[in-house]
Motif scaffolding. Sequence first.
Motif, PDB file in Angstrom:
ATOM      1  N   HIS A  15      10.684   2.198   9.512  1.00 20.47           N
ATOM      2  CA  HIS A  15      11.313   1.392   8.461  1.00 20.47           C
ATOM      3  C   HIS A  15      10.250   0.445   7.899  1.00 20.47           C
ATOM      4  N   ALA A  16       9.576   0.862   6.812  1.00 17.38           N
ATOM      5  CA  ALA A  16       8.397   0.128   6.332  1.00 17.38           C
ATOM      6  C   ALA A  16       8.753  -1.078   5.467  1.00 17.38           C
ATOM      7  N   LEU A  17       9.746  -0.941   4.587  1.00 18.95           N
ATOM      8  CA  LEU A  17      10.177  -2.090   3.773  1.00 18.95           C
ATOM      9  C   LEU A  17      11.631  -2.397   4.076  1.00 18.95           C
ATOM     10  N   GLY A  34      -0.579 -10.558   2.532  1.00 18.96           N
ATOM     11  CA  GLY A  34      -0.064 -10.313   3.873  1.00 18.96           C
ATOM     12  C   GLY A  34      -1.062  -9.516   4.674  1.00 18.96           C
ATOM     13  N   ALA A  35      -0.840  -9.467   5.980  1.00 15.20           N
ATOM     14  CA  ALA A  35      -1.779  -8.809   6.889  1.00 15.20           C
ATOM     15  C   ALA A  35      -1.712  -7.290   6.739  1.00 15.20           C
ATOM     16  N   ASN A  36      -2.612  -6.591   7.442  1.00 22.62           N
ATOM     17  CA  ASN A  36      -2.594  -5.128   7.496  1.00 22.62           C
ATOM     18  C   ASN A  36      -1.240  -4.639   7.962  1.00 22.62           C
ATOM     19  N   GLY A  37      -0.726  -3.635   7.280  1.00 23.21           N
ATOM     20  CA  GLY A  37       0.514  -3.014   7.738  1.00 23.21           C
ATOM     21  C   GLY A  37       1.778  -3.768   7.356  1.00 23.21           C
ATOM     22  N   ALA A  38       1.651  -4.823   6.556  1.00 25.57           N
ATOM     23  CA  ALA A  38       2.837  -5.617   6.193  1.00 25.57           C
ATOM     24  C   ALA A  38       3.769  -4.882   5.240  1.00 25.57           C
ATOM     25  N   GLY A  39       3.202  -3.923   4.490  1.00 27.29           N
ATOM     26  CA  GLY A  39       4.032  -3.162   3.551  1.00 27.29           C
ATOM     27  C   GLY A  39       3.632  -3.342   2.095  1.00 27.29           C
ATOM     28  N   LYS A  40       2.460  -3.921   1.859  1.00 22.58           N
ATOM     29  CA  LYS A  40       2.034  -4.205   0.488  1.00 22.58           C
ATOM     30  C   LYS A  40       1.812  -2.915  -0.303  1.00 22.58           C
ATOM     31  N   SER A  41       1.015  -2.012   0.268  1.00 21.95           N
ATOM     32  CA  SER A  41       0.742  -0.747  -0.438  1.00 21.95           C
ATOM     33  C   SER A  41       2.013   0.066  -0.593  1.00 21.95           C
ATOM     34  N   THR A  42       2.853   0.034   0.414  1.00 20.35           N
ATOM     35  CA  THR A  42       4.119   0.775   0.349  1.00 20.35           C
ATOM     36  C   THR A  42       4.955   0.281  -0.833  1.00 20.35           C
ATOM     37  N   THR A  43       4.937  -1.037  -1.058  1.00 20.07           N
ATOM     38  CA  THR A  43       5.696  -1.584  -2.188  1.00 20.07           C
ATOM     39  C   THR A  43       5.154  -1.019  -3.508  1.00 20.07           C
ATOM     40  N   LEU A  44       3.835  -1.023  -3.662  1.00 19.72           N
ATOM     41  CA  LEU A  44       3.254  -0.494  -4.909  1.00 19.72           C
ATOM     42  C   LEU A  44       3.546   0.995  -5.072  1.00 19.72           C
ATOM     43  N   ARG A  45       3.402   1.741  -3.974  1.00 23.98           N
ATOM     44  CA  ARG A  45       3.643   3.191  -4.061  1.00 23.98           C
ATOM     45  C   ARG A  45       5.095   3.506  -4.399  1.00 23.98           C
ATOM     46  N   THR A  46       6.000   2.602  -4.024  1.00 27.69           N
ATOM     47  CA  THR A  46       7.412   2.818  -4.355  1.00 27.69           C
ATOM     48  C   THR A  46       7.662   2.520  -5.832  1.00 27.69           C
ATOM     49  N   ASP A 159      -4.102  -2.122  -6.110  1.00 28.93           N
ATOM     50  CA  ASP A 159      -4.018  -2.140  -4.645  1.00 28.93           C
ATOM     51  C   ASP A 159      -5.381  -2.458  -4.035  1.00 28.93           C
ATOM     52  N   GLU A 160      -5.525  -3.675  -3.536  1.00 29.40           N
ATOM     53  CA  GLU A 160      -6.734  -4.137  -2.849  1.00 29.40           C
ATOM     54  C   GLU A 160      -8.019  -3.897  -3.631  1.00 29.40           C
ATOM     55  N   PRO A 161      -8.118  -4.441  -4.833  1.00 29.40           N
ATOM     56  CA  PRO A 161      -9.342  -4.215  -5.608  1.00 29.40           C
ATOM     57  C   PRO A 161     -10.599  -4.769  -4.950  1.00 29.40           C
ATOM     58  N   GLU A 191      -3.298  -7.809  -2.324  1.00 30.47           N
ATOM     59  CA  GLU A 191      -4.611  -8.238  -1.831  1.00 30.47           C
ATOM     60  C   GLU A 191      -4.568  -8.780  -0.406  1.00 30.47           C
ATOM     61  N   GLN A 192      -5.650  -8.487   0.328  1.00 33.23           N
ATOM     62  CA  GLN A 192      -5.828  -9.161   1.618  1.00 33.23           C
ATOM     63  C   GLN A 192      -6.625 -10.431   1.429  1.00 33.23           C
ATOM     64  N   ASN A 193      -7.418 -10.461   0.340  1.00 33.51           N
ATOM     65  CA  ASN A 193      -8.174 -11.663   0.017  1.00 33.51           C
ATOM     66  C   ASN A 193      -7.241 -12.652  -0.685  1.00 33.51           C
TER      67      ASN A 193
HETATM   68  P1  ATP Z   1      -2.983  -2.469   4.461  1.00 34.60           P
HETATM   69  O1  ATP Z   1      -3.522  -3.692   3.868  1.00 34.60           O
HETATM   70  O2  ATP Z   1      -3.518  -2.217   5.839  1.00 34.60           O
HETATM   71  O3  ATP Z   1      -3.014  -1.271   3.587  1.00 34.60           O
HETATM   72  P2  ATP Z   1      -0.183  -2.784   3.818  1.00 34.60           P
HETATM   73  O4  ATP Z   1       0.454  -4.124   3.845  1.00 34.60           O
HETATM   74  O5  ATP Z   1      -0.539  -2.213   2.519  1.00 34.60           O
HETATM   75  O6  ATP Z   1      -1.434  -2.806   4.767  1.00 34.60           O
HETATM   76  P3  ATP Z   1       1.325  -0.384   4.232  1.00 34.60           P
HETATM   77  O7  ATP Z   1       0.183   0.533   4.032  1.00 34.60           O
HETATM   78  O8  ATP Z   1       2.292  -0.526   3.136  1.00 34.60           O
HETATM   79  O9  ATP Z   1       0.785  -1.824   4.615  1.00 34.60           O
HETATM   80  O10 ATP Z   1       2.077   0.035   5.563  1.00 34.60           O
HETATM   81  C1  ATP Z   1       3.335  -0.507   5.969  1.00 34.60           C
HETATM   82  C2  ATP Z   1       3.778   0.167   7.262  1.00 34.60           C
HETATM   83  O11 ATP Z   1       4.100   1.541   7.009  1.00 34.60           O
HETATM   84  C3  ATP Z   1       2.725   0.181   8.360  1.00 34.60           C
HETATM   85  O12 ATP Z   1       3.381  -0.029   9.589  1.00 34.60           O
HETATM   86  C4  ATP Z   1       2.139   1.580   8.289  1.00 34.60           C
HETATM   87  O13 ATP Z   1       1.670   2.018   9.543  1.00 34.60           O
HETATM   88  C5  ATP Z   1       3.332   2.406   7.828  1.00 34.60           C
HETATM   89  N1  ATP Z   1       2.881   3.561   7.037  1.00 34.60           N
HETATM   90  C6  ATP Z   1       2.148   3.543   5.901  1.00 34.60           C
HETATM   91  N2  ATP Z   1       1.921   4.775   5.423  1.00 34.60           N
HETATM   92  C7  ATP Z   1       2.530   5.618   6.300  1.00 34.60           C
HETATM   93  C8  ATP Z   1       2.660   7.029   6.367  1.00 34.60           C
HETATM   94  N3  ATP Z   1       2.142   7.842   5.431  1.00 34.60           N
HETATM   95  N4  ATP Z   1       3.354   7.540   7.420  1.00 34.60           N
HETATM   96  C9  ATP Z   1       3.896   6.732   8.354  1.00 34.60           C
HETATM   97  N5  ATP Z   1       3.814   5.400   8.343  1.00 34.60           N
HETATM   98  C10 ATP Z   1       3.136   4.841   7.336  1.00 34.60           C
END
Ligand code: ATP
Length: 234
Positions: A15-17, A34-46, A159-161, A191-193
């Motif tokens: 459950h990413a977001l 937000g930190a690594n894995g917080a869901g930032k990229s997932t939000t943009l990809r959605t 996404d993270e320029p 951004e992480q910065n």
């Molecule tokens: P980062 O700065 O490291 O890219 P982020 O905030 O952009 O971090 P996301 O990449 O959105 O984070 O990831 C959110 C969560 O979803 C993380 O727990 C990640 O492991 C998970 N996740 C991302 N992509 C996938 C995928 N293709 N399959 C399974 N889990 C994923």
Amino acid sequence: MLTIDNINVYYGAIHALKGISVSVAEGEIVTLIGANGAGKSTTLRTVSGLLKPKTGQITFEGQDIAAMAAQSIVKLGISQVPEGRRIFANMSVLENLELGAYIRSDKSEIKKDMDTVFERFPRLAERKSQLAGTLSGGEQQMLAMGRALMSRPRLLLLDEPSMGLAPLLVKEIFKIIKEINESGTTILLVEQNANMALSIAHKAYVLETGRITLAGTAQELSESEAVRKAYLGG
Ligand code: ATP
């Protein structure tokens, strides 16, 4: 302009977001930090249609885009610069930029926008026929941004320029992002910065493990004790 309303996004069982809501008004730069894995990229990809929310709504200029195909979303005026750039390494700078305009057929306007990209990124102008894979990291970031601009987006998703770039180059890229915004393009920036992102953004959201924990103007967040401790190095 863009409203993300309570979306839930999954990768299989993950459950990413978890109920994310974000709003972007026309003309703004809004940043998600937000930190690594917080869901930032997932939000943009959605938003760009590469992932579909299980529940919740995404509206762009009043139109529901949550279930739309990614290509239709580009046609509405949203373009994404993905993390890691994803340029076509075996094609020239010029060919990469031309691909950015693939949804368009207005040849003379495409030429105009190409000239604008070369004005904005003189380093690309000097390297039109160079293979994209041989560009430096900063130049590849510029190419990815230039390519996205070639679809003439009204909303640009970045996404993270700053990823992997030396400090001086990060400054240059952020200056260009600000200029792109000032010339009329609305921007949603991941951004992480956090320092750099808050310095150019109007509004900001903090994401932690799939949830928004703080939101406000960029100034409010840069003054917040919690943000300073966690993301701005004290
Ligand atoms: P980062 O700065 O490291 O890219 P982020 O905030 O952009 O971090 P996301 O990449 O959105 O984070 O990831 C959110 C969560 O979803 C993380 O727990 C990640 O492991 C998970 N996740 C991302 N992509 C996938 C995928 N293709 N399959 C399974 N889990 C994923």
